[in-house]
Each structure stands twice: as structure tokens, then as C-alpha cells.
Design an enzyme around this catalytic site. Structure first.
Site, mmCIF file in Angstrom:
data_model
loop_
_atom_site.group_PDB
_atom_site.id
_atom_site.type_symbol
_atom_site.label_atom_id
_atom_site.label_comp_id
_atom_site.label_asym_id
_atom_site.label_seq_id
_atom_site.Cartn_x
_atom_site.Cartn_y
_atom_site.Cartn_z
ATOM 1 N N SER A 130 -19.590 0.700 -17.202
ATOM 2 C CA SER A 130 -18.904 -0.094 -16.177
ATOM 3 C C SER A 130 -17.985 -1.160 -16.766
ATOM 4 O O SER A 130 -17.452 -1.986 -16.034
ATOM 5 C CB SER A 130 -19.929 -0.737 -15.232
ATOM 6 O OG SER A 130 -20.753 -1.625 -15.939
ATOM 7 N N CYS A 131 -17.775 -1.129 -18.083
ATOM 8 C CA CYS A 131 -16.905 -2.103 -18.743
ATOM 9 C C CYS A 131 -15.562 -1.460 -19.081
ATOM 10 O O CYS A 131 -15.499 -0.456 -19.792
ATOM 11 C CB CYS A 131 -17.577 -2.619 -20.015
ATOM 12 S SG CYS A 131 -16.530 -3.689 -21.009
ATOM 13 N N SER A 132 -14.477 -2.036 -18.597
ATOM 14 C CA SER A 132 -13.154 -1.452 -18.833
ATOM 15 C C SER A 132 -12.796 -1.448 -20.323
ATOM 16 O O SER A 132 -12.204 -0.485 -20.822
ATOM 17 C CB SER A 132 -12.088 -2.201 -18.030
ATOM 18 O OG SER A 132 -12.003 -3.547 -18.461
#
Length: 118
Positions: free
Chosen positions: A11-13
Site C-alpha cells: 500500500s506504499c507508493s
């Protein structure tokens, strides 16, 4: 080039950008979703040695949990390590790791330079 492991958060860009860079450049790597498969205290210590940074530098101080836990003034590295083991979301990401070295791959444009170091 040696095999690379990426400590990754889906979920981390920035973590996704690093993973995509590795894929797009045909670099072999293994993914460790460190939220689902948290590192042990010894694994974190090993990565800290490879990163050549302090425990405090590995903690995401922008994380809401960091503020909620009120650990800003905690100096005891063992206590901080325990917080990271119990709450891996506090660990900086993404981290690229080989047998000898590790790098926090932020910002994403830094990844190309990092790969050349491996």
C-alpha cells in the site's frame, strides 16, 4: 549482480515504485511483505548494520502510530527495536537488501544509483 530482497509494503507508493523499477529493469529480486512477514529483532539489527544507520533512522516518524505510541523521545535502542518488531509499519520502506549491503530506496529516483552499488 547479487540477489536482492525488497522489504515491501503493497500500500506504499514509494515501495511500489521501487518494485516496478526492479521489474522494468529485469533485476532479479525476492519480495518480502514485511507487514505480513515481520522481521525479527535480529533481522532488523542485521539490516541496520548493512544500512549503517541508527535504530531511530529506521523508524518512520511520519507514521500515525509513531505519534500515538509517543516514542519520539525514546532513546533506548532495544525498546525501539521492540516497537518495530511488534509494529512493522514503523519500519522505513522500501528497503533493498543484498548479502553485504542495504539501502532505503527513497526517493524512488534514487533506486538507479542504489542498484549500481549492488
Amino acid at each position: 549482480m547479487k540477489k536482492i530482497i525488497i522489504w515491501h509494503n503493497n500500500s506504499c507508493s514509494k515501495s511500489n515504485s521501487a518494485k516496478r523499477f526492479l521489474e522494468d529493469n529485469g533485476i532479479e529480486f525476492d519480495v518480502r511483505n514485511y507487514l505480513e512477514n515481520p522481521p525479527s529483532k535480529d533481522e532488523i539489527k542485521e539490516v541496520l548494520k548493512k544500512l549503517n544507520i541508527s535504530v531511530k533512522e529506521l523508524i518512520r516518524d511520519s507514521e500515525k502510530l509513531y505519534i500515538d505510541l509517543n516514542i519520539k523521545n525514546v532513546e533506548d535502542e532495544n525498546i525501539l527495536l521492540n516497537f518495530m518488531v511488534e509494529n512493522p509499519i514503523l519500519i522505513q520502506r522500501p528497503i533493498l537488501i543484498s548479502n553485504e549491503k542495504a539501502y532505503i530506496a527513497r526517493p524512488p529516483k534514487k533506486i538507479e544509483d542504489i542498484i549500481n552499488e549492488f
